[in-house]
Design a protein around this motif. Sequence first.
Motif, short mmCIF file in Angstrom:
data_model
loop_
_atom_site.label_atom_id
_atom_site.label_comp_id
_atom_site.label_asym_id
_atom_site.label_seq_id
_atom_site.Cartn_x
_atom_site.Cartn_y
_atom_site.Cartn_z
N ASP A 1 0.79 -1.21 -0.10
CA ASP A 1 0.03 0.18 -0.07
C ASP A 1 0.83 1.32 -0.02
O ASP A 1 0.33 2.06 0.24
CB ASP A 1 -0.87 -0.16 1.22
N TRP A 2 2.30 1.04 -0.07
CA TRP A 2 3.06 2.40 -0.19
C TRP A 2 3.18 3.19 1.17
O TRP A 2 3.72 4.27 1.02
CB TRP A 2 2.82 3.14 -1.16
N ARG B 1 2.50 6.67 -3.50
CA ARG B 1 1.52 7.12 -2.75
C ARG B 1 0.52 7.93 -3.07
O ARG B 1 -0.71 8.04 -2.79
CB ARG B 1 2.34 7.70 -1.37
N GLN C 1 -2.41 6.42 -4.85
CA GLN C 1 -3.51 6.11 -4.05
C GLN C 1 -4.19 6.97 -3.25
O GLN C 1 -5.21 6.49 -2.68
CB GLN C 1 -2.95 4.88 -2.98
N LYS C 2 -3.98 8.06 -3.69
CA LYS C 2 -4.70 9.30 -2.97
C LYS C 2 -5.01 10.14 -4.08
O LYS C 2 -5.32 11.52 -3.74
CB LYS C 2 -3.59 10.20 -1.98
N ASN C 3 -5.55 9.67 -5.18
CA ASN C 3 -6.12 10.45 -6.32
C ASN C 3 -4.93 11.47 -6.69
O ASN C 3 -5.57 12.68 -6.90
CB ASN C 3 -7.48 11.12 -5.80
N LEU D 1 -1.24 0.21 -9.68
CA LEU D 1 -1.00 1.80 -9.67
C LEU D 1 -1.31 2.36 -10.86
O LEU D 1 -1.81 3.51 -10.81
CB LEU D 1 0.45 2.12 -9.17
N GLN E 1 -4.89 3.16 -11.28
CA GLN E 1 -4.97 4.37 -10.17
C GLN E 1 -4.73 5.82 -11.16
O GLN E 1 -5.43 6.79 -11.24
CB GLN E 1 -4.68 4.32 -9.19
#
Length: 286
Positions: free
Chosen positions: A90-91, A129, A132-134, A250, A253
């Motif tokens: 999940d980095w 990271r 994963q946080k848009n 990733l 995403q």
Amino acid sequence: MTKYCISDLILEIAAPEWTLHDNLKLFSCRHGDPDVCCRVEFKKRPQKPAAGVKIIADTPGTMIYEDKGHIHNLSGDDHDIPSYTVASGDWFSYTMYIDPKFNNPDDDEIVHIVKDGIFASLRGVMIGRLAQKNGVIIHSSTILWQDRGIMFPAPSGTGKSTHAHLWQQLYHTPILDGDAAACRIADGTPVVYGLPWCGTSGEFLNQSAPLGAIVFLQQAEANSIIKLGLQESILRLAARCFLLPWNEGLMHQYLDTVQEIAARTDCYLLNCLPDAAAVELVKKCL
């Protein structure tokens, strides 16, 4: 441990102070739960992965493999800094290993090499990271104009820094970042952030602003500008993002975020000369 707030993500680093790049200081913070924890260790890297692990990529320069939910990146030799990294799936956690021979804070040349190596690796941490946080990191010069961020993505050598400096000279616009900026979707709105990674420009601010427009630059013999449709905007924007293409999860995403940014932002193609007339063309569109 030292904390930095970069693009509204808290990066916590456990490392000797002498190993941390000076550009990070502007982003220092004291409070907040970490979004990613990074550790630097001076330790020999393994010579090869354990038997039975999942090999993701294997080239003469690097080997990337997955073992027990962690991503291992084994570089070509001990001279690379870091020579070995381990990231959680999940980095959230990331460990860099550096050969112990570089643990010498009294040697100015070694200090410089170690700082640059860790600094470059931290950008990779943030790329993963942010996905994963848009968010994505976009190769662009970015200015602040009327409380909005205007991005000028382009390949190196195209003239994005020159164009940003023309805005600065003509309209005193601050340069948010001279080489790369983060963009995240926050409550449905694309927001751009200055980053400590600014290439050779040396220009960056620890500020953020709603994204006003993306103007892709292309050298030409005459100035012209067109508004792009969604499909071409997505393709051009994806080409200017820093990605980790070996990670399928990733990549999905990244592409979702790129599509949302392009759908919510006016995107243009500016064929231009390095002159004030090109600035005026863009200004009329904003």
